[in-house]
Design a protein around this motif. Structure first.
Motif, PDB file in Angstrom:
ATOM      1  N   CYS A  66      13.780   9.057 -75.956  1.00 25.14           N
ATOM      2  CA  CYS A  66      14.276   7.802 -76.533  1.00 25.14           C
ATOM      3  C   CYS A  66      14.930   8.026 -77.893  1.00 25.14           C
ATOM      4  O   CYS A  66      15.996   7.465 -78.175  1.00 25.14           O
ATOM      5  N   PHE A  69      18.304   9.644 -77.333  1.00 24.97           N
ATOM      6  CA  PHE A  69      19.304   8.691 -76.857  1.00 24.97           C
ATOM      7  C   PHE A  69      19.774   7.780 -77.988  1.00 24.97           C
ATOM      8  O   PHE A  69      20.973   7.518 -78.131  1.00 24.97           O
ATOM      9  N   PHE A  84      27.062  12.215 -77.159  1.00 26.74           N
ATOM     10  CA  PHE A  84      26.862  11.312 -76.027  1.00 26.74           C
ATOM     11  C   PHE A  84      27.473  11.916 -74.758  1.00 26.74           C
ATOM     12  O   PHE A  84      26.837  11.943 -73.701  1.00 26.74           O
ATOM     13  N   LEU A  87      25.320  14.821 -73.575  1.00 24.08           N
ATOM     14  CA  LEU A  87      24.079  14.342 -72.969  1.00 24.08           C
ATOM     15  C   LEU A  87      24.334  13.794 -71.563  1.00 24.08           C
ATOM     16  O   LEU A  87      23.587  14.081 -70.632  1.00 24.08           O
TER      17      LEU A  87
END
Length: 102
Positions: A66, A69, A84, A87
């Protein structure tokens, strides 16, 4: 000629079919938000089971995911989409290799 599926293979196939169907229904019902909520509910349930089985490190693992992210979303909002994008590419690769089969 293919051999019949074993009991374990049939069980796994049934589980994968159920996951795909429930995800499809969630998308039909609430779009991508529904999909996200479905996976969060499943994850929360799995975390609870892991904790009861004395594998509490799953909480720390989920917390780190979490935090990761949140970091990549903040970076993207700040104008740097690289983390981003990386990922998302990594997640796609892992899910294609290890996730439920289509």
């Amino acid at each position: 000629m293919t051999r019949p599926l074993s009991s374990a293979e049939r069980s796994l196939q049934g589980r994968n079919d159920w996951l795909r169907e429930e995800e499809r229904k969630a998308i039909e019902s609430r779009g991508e938000i529904g999909r996200m909520e479905f996976w969060l509910r499943l994850t929360r349930s799995q975390i609870t089971k892991e904790v009861k089985a004395n594998r509490g490190d799953v909480v720390a693992g989920f917390t780190m995911v979490c935090r990761l992210f949140k970091l990549v979303v903040e970076r993207r909002a700040g104008g740097d989409p690289r983390l981003f994008d990386h990922l998302m590419q990594y997640a796609d690769t892992v899910l294609k290799q290890h996730g439920p089969r289509s």
